[in-house]
Write a protein that holds these residues in place. Structure first.
Motif, PDB file in Angstrom:
ATOM      1  N   LYS A   1       0.831  -1.209   0.000  1.00 48.00           N
ATOM      2  CA  LYS A   1       0.000   0.000   0.000  1.00 48.00           C
ATOM      3  C   LYS A   1       0.866   1.259   0.000  1.00 48.00           C
ATOM      4  CE  LYS A   1      -4.347  -1.758   1.738  1.00 48.00           C
ATOM      5  NZ  LYS A   1      -5.539  -1.467   2.553  1.00 48.00           N
TER       6      LYS A   1
ATOM      7  N   GLU B   1      -2.702  -8.990  -3.342  1.00 48.56           N
ATOM      8  CA  GLU B   1      -3.021  -7.598  -3.026  1.00 48.56           C
ATOM      9  C   GLU B   1      -2.233  -6.642  -3.918  1.00 48.56           C
ATOM     10  OE1 GLU B   1      -3.473  -4.665   0.875  1.00 48.56           O
ATOM     11  OE2 GLU B   1      -1.998  -6.284   0.912  1.00 48.56           O
TER      12      GLU B   1
ATOM     13  N   LEU C   1      -3.701  -3.709  -6.511  1.00 50.76           N
ATOM     14  CA  LEU C   1      -3.273  -2.313  -6.401  1.00 50.76           C
ATOM     15  C   LEU C   1      -2.471  -1.868  -7.625  1.00 50.76           C
ATOM     16  CD1 LEU C   1      -2.189  -2.280  -2.642  1.00 50.76           C
ATOM     17  CD2 LEU C   1      -4.142  -1.081  -3.624  1.00 50.76           C
TER      18      LEU C   1
ATOM     19  N   ALA D   1     -11.307  -8.125  -7.403  1.00 51.81           N
ATOM     20  CA  ALA D   1     -11.653  -7.441  -6.145  1.00 51.81           C
ATOM     21  C   ALA D   1     -12.967  -6.679  -6.342  1.00 51.81           C
ATOM     22  CB  ALA D   1     -10.524  -6.509  -5.729  1.00 51.81           C
TER      23      ALA D   1
ATOM     24  N   ARG E   1     -13.840  -3.188  -4.608  1.00 50.61           N
ATOM     25  CA  ARG E   1     -13.025  -1.989  -4.795  1.00 50.61           C
ATOM     26  C   ARG E   1     -13.854  -0.862  -5.421  1.00 50.61           C
ATOM     27  NH1 ARG E   1      -8.349  -1.325  -2.256  1.00 50.61           N
ATOM     28  NH2 ARG E   1      -7.466  -0.116  -3.972  1.00 50.61           N
TER      29      ARG E   1
ATOM     30  N   GLU F   1     -14.650  -0.790  -0.275  1.00 49.87           N
ATOM     31  CA  GLU F   1     -13.190  -0.860  -0.189  1.00 49.87           C
ATOM     32  C   GLU F   1     -12.537   0.235  -1.019  1.00 49.87           C
ATOM     33  OE1 GLU F   1      -9.652  -4.092  -1.111  1.00 49.87           O
ATOM     34  OE2 GLU F   1     -11.717  -4.812  -0.911  1.00 49.87           O
TER      35      GLU F   1
ATOM     36  N   GLU G   1      -9.027   3.251  -0.741  1.00 52.27           N
ATOM     37  CA  GLU G   1      -7.915   3.808   0.032  1.00 52.27           C
ATOM     38  C   GLU G   1      -8.306   5.202   0.541  1.00 52.27           C
ATOM     39  OE1 GLU G   1      -5.493   1.674   0.618  1.00 52.27           O
ATOM     40  OE2 GLU G   1      -6.592   0.349  -0.731  1.00 52.27           O
TER      41      GLU G   1
END
Length: 229
Positions: free
Chosen positions: A23, A54, A58, A87, A90, A122, A124
């Motif tokens: 991340k 993951e 990303l 995902a 997202r 979900e 960021e």
């Protein structure tokens, strides 16, 4: 710019403590993207996409944003679809789809994508305000200014330092001819970043228009007074 430098430093500290933090690496890619360093951003996200499940999500999500900015729409959409499949919760990928569809003048599909982004859980933290801003921008460009401001306000609530939402809100007021409210929004944006590329000239323009409007009203009053005399 100060905020970007702070993000860079924080990211460097996190990566130093944990080199495998995907991340933190993604943040570096988005910083490069924001600074229009597309080559660096692409390299970061390509490398990230090889770092496990993951990292793949990303990385591909970031690559989709890079290709969208480069104007490679088909590649951007394909990667967005891959992220959506891997995902499904997202949110950011739907924001990108909305941007890409809007650029293709597919407005109904774009609106649906933006609305889907709001429903997904979900996302960021640094992308949270963006999904509200983009939907606000959509309604702003279709003339639904009051509705647009509702979403800009939500973006600002999520992130009080989100300068784009504050500036965009001012633009909606200016399009409605509410120059004093527009100037208020631009000034608020300038308290966040005094040298902002968009807010500074918009504030100056709004101020000039207000002065011009006052001069016109003053002239009308003088003309009416002369007529009465």
């Amino acid at each position: 710019q100060e905020a970007i430098e702070l993000i860079k430093k924080l990211r460097e500290e996190v990566v130093k403590k944990n080199p495998q933090n995907v991340k933190a690496k993604a943040v570096g890619g988005y910083v490069a993207l924001r600074e229009d360093n597309l080559k660096e951003a692409e390299e970061v996200f390509k490398d990230l996409s090889k770092k496990g499940a993951e990292g793949e999500v990303l990385g591909k999500e970031g690559l989709s944003a890079v290709y969208a900015k480069k104007g490679e729409t088909d590649k951007a959409l394909q990667l967005a679809k891959e992220v959506e499949q891997k995902a499904p919760d997202r949110a950011y990928v739907h924001v990108m789809k909305g941007d890409l569809l809007y650029a293709q003048d597919k407005k109904k599909e774009a609106e649906a994508a933006y609305q889907t982004a709001l429903q997904k859980k979900e996302i960021e933290p640094y992308q949270e305000a963006l999904r509200f801003n983009q939907l606000g921008r959509f309604y702003g460009t279709t003339g639904q200014y009051a509705k647009a401001r509702e979403f800009y306000d939500q973006a600002i609530t999520v992130d009080p330092y989100y300068i784009e939402g504050t500036t965009n809100k001012g633009i909606t007021y200016e399009k409605e001819g509410k120059r004093e409210k527009a100037l208020e929004s631009y000034r608020q944006a300038l308290t966040l970043e005094k040298s902002d590329t968009f807010a500074a000239p918009l504030a100056k323009k709004a101020h000039e228009m207000l002065d011009l409007q006052k001069d016109v009203e003053r002239k009308k009053r003088m003309d009416q007074l002369i007529k009465e005399l």
